[in-house]
Design a protein around this motif. Structure first.
Motif, mmCIF file in Angstrom:
data_model
loop_
_atom_site.group_PDB
_atom_site.id
_atom_site.type_symbol
_atom_site.label_atom_id
_atom_site.label_comp_id
_atom_site.label_asym_id
_atom_site.label_seq_id
_atom_site.Cartn_x
_atom_site.Cartn_y
_atom_site.Cartn_z
ATOM 1 N N GLN A 271 18.388 -3.808 12.968
ATOM 2 C CA GLN A 271 16.945 -3.636 13.146
ATOM 3 C C GLN A 271 16.615 -2.758 14.334
ATOM 4 N N LEU A 303 -0.963 -15.737 10.016
ATOM 5 C CA LEU A 303 -0.411 -14.981 8.892
ATOM 6 C C LEU A 303 -1.410 -13.966 8.358
ATOM 7 N N SER A 304 -2.694 -14.195 8.639
ATOM 8 C CA SER A 304 -3.676 -13.266 8.101
ATOM 9 C C SER A 304 -4.305 -12.403 9.185
ATOM 10 N N ARG A 312 2.777 -6.396 7.234
ATOM 11 C CA ARG A 312 3.631 -7.269 6.436
ATOM 12 C C ARG A 312 3.183 -7.277 4.972
ATOM 13 N N ASP A 313 1.922 -7.637 4.762
ATOM 14 C CA ASP A 313 1.487 -7.871 3.384
ATOM 15 C C ASP A 313 1.188 -6.587 2.612
ATOM 16 N N LYS A 314 0.519 -5.635 3.256
ATOM 17 C CA LYS A 314 0.156 -4.425 2.510
ATOM 18 C C LYS A 314 1.285 -3.406 2.504
ATOM 19 N N MET A 315 1.921 -3.184 3.640
ATOM 20 C CA MET A 315 2.930 -2.128 3.720
ATOM 21 C C MET A 315 4.356 -2.646 3.564
ATOM 22 N N GLY A 316 4.542 -3.957 3.692
ATOM 23 C CA GLY A 316 5.888 -4.525 3.532
ATOM 24 C C GLY A 316 6.901 -3.963 4.517
ATOM 25 N N LEU A 317 6.492 -3.747 5.746
ATOM 26 C CA LEU A 317 7.387 -3.124 6.723
ATOM 27 C C LEU A 317 8.168 -4.133 7.557
ATOM 28 N N VAL A 318 7.610 -5.301 7.753
ATOM 29 C CA VAL A 318 8.166 -6.213 8.758
ATOM 30 C C VAL A 318 8.133 -7.652 8.253
ATOM 31 N N TYR A 319 8.979 -8.487 8.851
ATOM 32 C CA TYR A 319 8.919 -9.920 8.585
ATOM 33 C C TYR A 319 7.758 -10.525 9.374
ATOM 34 N N GLY A 339 9.929 -6.221 14.520
ATOM 35 C CA GLY A 339 11.264 -5.719 14.217
ATOM 36 C C GLY A 339 11.248 -5.156 12.816
ATOM 37 N N THR A 340 11.965 -4.052 12.612
ATOM 38 C CA THR A 340 11.929 -3.428 11.286
ATOM 39 C C THR A 340 13.227 -2.682 11.013
ATOM 40 N N ASN A 341 13.380 -2.269 9.763
ATOM 41 C CA ASN A 341 14.530 -1.457 9.400
ATOM 42 C C ASN A 341 14.443 -0.105 10.113
ATOM 43 N N ASN A 344 12.261 2.532 8.833
ATOM 44 C CA ASN A 344 10.814 2.313 8.872
ATOM 45 C C ASN A 344 10.238 2.285 10.292
#
Lengths: 448, 440
Positions: A271, A303-304, A312-319, A339-341, A344
């Motif tokens: 990461q 979470l929101s 997280r929810d729209k772009m799916g980039l991170v936990y 933290g991300t790949n 990304n």
């Protein structure tokens, strides 16, 4: 991992999402009792007789902000010696005195204070207080234990330096604060700084920073304030104050001249951690509650939150992606972190900055603010569910001078914040002109 | 199993329990009201009127234990998808609604179970029940949401990969269990997780999420009769299903020591030794729990005194980690600077061996028992930890296990500790892991 650990008592108040669930004791009508001993030691009691247990939360005003540069890590080193033998007890005897009762006692070094936490059966309160006083007053600093503590701290530094989240946060603080500011330095120290600390440094720091005037204790649970005051007095009343009260404040840092960015390349990591930091505000700043609500809407753990929703929810980039308002005695930084790949990392940083910018421009909507207020006031009794939860709120109230009625006033304070206040706070504190950005991990990959 | 309060004192950043089994501290259960609805839902209710707060939990008896190769990690993936909405609650609405109501909530997946919980103001209990009953039967699990969630799950996988403790645990499970599903991590093998299709997640949901494979736990400021009526109203209508297939694989006996090494860039050496131990309800676990404390809990423990005070390690600990099926007694240490793992291992094994021939002193045994007893009392300080304990034990066995736990601990003799040390801490049933960093 963060420079401002959760255990910091101030953080319990500053961070709406610290997750420690909990609530007003059964005797929730009982008011906290605050006593200041002649020596200056403050002790606060809150009765809750539901269980035969007592939780102690306390602090010593001797955290990393008191480290004399370049001896960074000194304050933590001293706190690490408190349970390594006293003039009355060996290390083993200290541990045995607690473990044979099933009690626990911990010291946790923070940026501003050393946090004290203990759990015990109520019948053992006097014994634990005596062990605690002995630890605070009489550490023996034996050469053998100093070396063991040093090894342990150096390993901790090495482990932290292999952790991408830690390195990114540390780097962000180094960018945001100049070397003459205490927030520039990692509270855990560095390998060279720890190696350079000598026994006389430990003893001198202890002598100047540990005393009745720098300690606050909060006892919550099966305690009778009047009766329990006796063992407190026995353990602490003849503790002499140091001649000079050590300063306990943090200077305001000059803002950075324009955004800065730094990438720390680390081998073999899956990461990349990204931390964006901005100058924050102090806990006693009148704008604190507006800033707290701003932080909650932006990324304060829900979470929101805007950051979670987008990254997280729209772009799916991170936990997970979070923002923290590290408001303490000083104006700790605002950290936005994820933290991300490695592939990304750039997109994550960009998305983070654009959410900060959007909040800076628009502030929260009426609905967002209403939801934030509803959450924070609703979750407050949940946080006060345990004795330790109540104790940590009372400790923060004492440290920041919020008053012993703080717990009962909290809901109305939060409800009293207007949307204009939060928008003003956003405009003031989320200005990207003053931001720094640090990334740490296997980046750039393949020279990209 | 070892009580939570005791466990909280241990220093490792990651515990087996976090990755896998979770066995919180025992609680007296005489105050627990127990019933089973017509559709098979087990309900446990306990009044604790300390704070105006309730804790509501639903436990499903499904975890990575119920998975197979090719679909490892599917239980965890399903848990993520349970927040993606139902026909009644749109995407993100479950979280938003709970937050608006000041709830502390989350979900978790482990070896043996998946759980969902809310802690919230007592007058808002019904909201938690509405949400949990709705998603027990009507989760949508949309394909597009699965696709988006994959990046999130990938990020969670990568976060784990960067943590040396997790890496050690994961490899330890893979070595110690070769046939049983405890072989793989709860998060799953990366390739499997990538390959899982949405329809497989839906199938997993339909197979395992049903009232007769679940436990509902309510603890806090509540009225038992009204609460039961509320549970009945929201969950009673959900149809039961055919019970999922049992896990039949039994791990074959281990016939010799296993060893592994992990090499990654870094600076710090870690050692882990794990011994095979029996399933949670096996009577030898009482003595093994005590043994775990004597060997490796706190500064008075043998490992701390020998390894840390002996300057071989900067931390050292041991714990009997139990699960529904046979699991592991785990000892671990972080090497002090300049100390080789071989030397650390020799000392650690020496301490384990010593207990086989020299039973603990009465003082040492008493201290261990006192720690367990005290943590039992501390656990009553939080309604969340109470609900957690009841739910955990009911999901992996029976909450009734807690009724006799302390009595059984009190009955452990010095010779029992030596006997279980001889029986379980043997060379042939242990696995030794070295985390040996590659210097940068």
């Amino acid at each position: 991992m963060n420079r401002f650990p959760n255990s910091e008592p101030g953080a319990a108040l500053a961070r709406p999402s610290s997750g420690a669930a909990t609530a007003t004791p059964s005797s929730r009508t009982a008011r906290p009792v605050r006593v200041e001993l002649k020596s200056g030691l403050v002790v606060i009691f809150q009765e809750n007789h539901a269980n035969p247990t007592v939780a102690i939360q306390g602090l010593v005003k001797a955290g990393a902000i008191s480290d004399p540069p370049p001896k960074t890590g000194l304050s933590r080193f001293v706190s690490a010696m408190l349970d390594r033998g006293t003039t009355k007890r060996t290390t083993f005897q200290q541990a045995e005195a607690l473990e044979s009762l099933g009690a626990s006692l911990h010291f946790d070094a923070g940026i501003e204070t050393i946090a004290i936490s203990a759990n015990m059966l109520s019948e053992d309160t006097g014994t634990v207080l005596e062990v605690l006083a002995d630890a605070l007053r009489n550490p023996s600093f034996t050469p053998d234990q100093i070396e063991k503590a040093r090894d342990e701290m150096i390993v901790r530094v090495k482990v932290s330096n292999e952790n991408t989240a830690y390195v990114a946060a540390k780097t962000a603080n180094e960018l945001l604060y100049p070397p003459d500011h205490p927030y520039h330095w990692p509270p855990i120290g560095t390998e060279p700084s720890l190696r350079a600390i000598a026994r006389k440094d430990l003893e001198a720091f202890h002598a100047s920073h540990y005393g009745p005037g720098t300690v606050v204790l909060v006892l919550v649970g099966d305690v009778d304030p009047e009766a329990t005051l006796e063992p407190v007095k026995r353990a602490f009343s003849d503790w002499r104050k140091p001649d000079i009260t050590p300063p306990f404040s943090v200077p305001r840092a000059a803002p950075v001249d324009g955004p800065k960015r730094l990438v720390v390349s680390m081998k073999g990591k899956s990461q990349v951690d990204v931390v964006c930091a901005l100058p924050g505000i102090g806990r006693t700043d009148p704008e604190y509650y507006a800033a707290m609500l701003m932080n909650y809407v932006l990324g304060g753990g829900s979470l929101s939150s805007r950051l979670m929703d987008q990254l997280r929810d729209k772009m799916g980039l991170v936990y997970g992606v979070y923002s923290n308002l590290n408001a303490g005695i000083g104006a700790g930084p605002i950290h936005v972190r994820a933290g991300t790949n490695p592939a990304n990392a750039e997109r994550t940083a960009d998305a983070m900055l654009s959410e900060i910018e959007r909040m800076h421009e628009e502030g929260p909507t009426e609905v967002e603010l209403e939801e934030a207020v509803s959450y924070l006031t609703g979750v407050f009794p949940v946080r006060l569910e345990t004795n330790a939860g109540v104790a940590s709120q009372l400790l923060g109230a004492e440290l920041y001078g919020l008053g012993m009625d703080y717990i009962s006033r909290y809901p109305e304070i939060v409800r009293g914040v207007r949307v204009e206040d939060v928008r003003a706070a956003s405009r003031k504190h989320l200005d990207l002109k003053a931001h720094v950005l640090a990334m740490a991990g296997s980046y750039p990959r393949g020279g990209a | 199993m070892r009580p939570e309060g005791v466990r909280a004192r241990a220093r490792a950043q990651v515990r087996a329990q976090e990755l896998a089994a979770s066995a919180p501290a025992p609680v007296r259960t005489s105050d627990v009201f127990e019933t089973v609805l017509g559709n098979g839902l087990k309900v446990l209710i306990q009044e604790v009127r300390v704070a105006p707060v309730v804790s509501f939990m639903v436990w499903y008896k499904v975890g990575s234990r119920n998975e197979s190769t090719g679909q490892t990690g599917i239980s965890h993936l399903l848990e993520h998808m349970m927040f993606k909405g139902t026909p009644r609650y749109g995407k993100g609405e479950i979280a938003r609604l709970l937050q608006r109501n000041g709830a502390s909530f989350n979900a978790g997946t482990s070896l043996d179970y998946t759980n969902y919980y809310e802690v919230l103001a007592a007058d808002r209990l019904e909201l938690a029940m509405e949400i949990e009953s709705d998603r027990m039967a009507h989760a949508l699990i949309p394909e597009e949401e699965h696709r988006l969630e994959m990046t999130v799950v990938r990020s969670e996988l990568e976060r784990n990969e960067d943590n040396p403790h997790r890496a050690l645990y994961q490899e330890m499970f893979a070595q110690a269990f070769q046939a049983h599903p405890y072989h793989w991590p709860t998060i799953g093998w990366r390739n499997d997780v990538e390959a899982i299709r949405t329809e497989q997640i839906r199938h997993h949901y339909k197979t395992h999420y049903m009232p007769n494979n679940a436990v509902a736990v309510v603890v806090g400021d509540l009225d038992r009769e009204r609460t039961l009526a509320m549970v009945e109203e929201h969950f009673g209508r959900i149809a039961p299903g055919p019970l999922p297939p049992p896990v039949v694989t039994v791990e074959p006996p281990q016939l010799g020591e296993r060893r592994f090494k992990i090499r990654k860039p870094g600076d710090t050496r870690y050692l882990m030794v794990a011994y095979r131990i029996p399933e949670l309800v096996h009577p030898d676990n009482y003595a093994l729990d005590v043994l775990g404390i004597i060997l490796g809990n706190g500064k008075t423990s043998r490992l701390y005194q020998s390894l840390v005070e002996g300057k071989l390690a900067t931390e050292a600990e041991a714990q009997n980690e139990t699960a529904r099926d046979p699991f592991l007694f785990v000892a671990q240490a972080t090497a002090a600077p300049g100390i080789q793992l071989e030397d650390l291992e020799e000392s650690l094994l020496g301490q384990a061996d010593r207990l086989k021939s020299e039973p603990p002193s009465p003082l040492e045994l008493g201290r261990a028992k006192k720690q367990i007893q005290a943590s039992f009392i501390y656990s009553r300080d939080s309604i969340r930890s109470l609900a957690q304990q009841l739910g955990y034990y009911e999901a992996v066995g029976s909450y009734r296990y807690l009724d006799t736990y302390l009595e059984r601990i009190a009955g452990v003799s010095p010779e029992d500790v030596s006997r279980v040390a001889r029986a379980y801490l043997g060379e042939d049933t242990r696995t030794v892991g070295h985390y040996e960093p590659i210097p940068e």
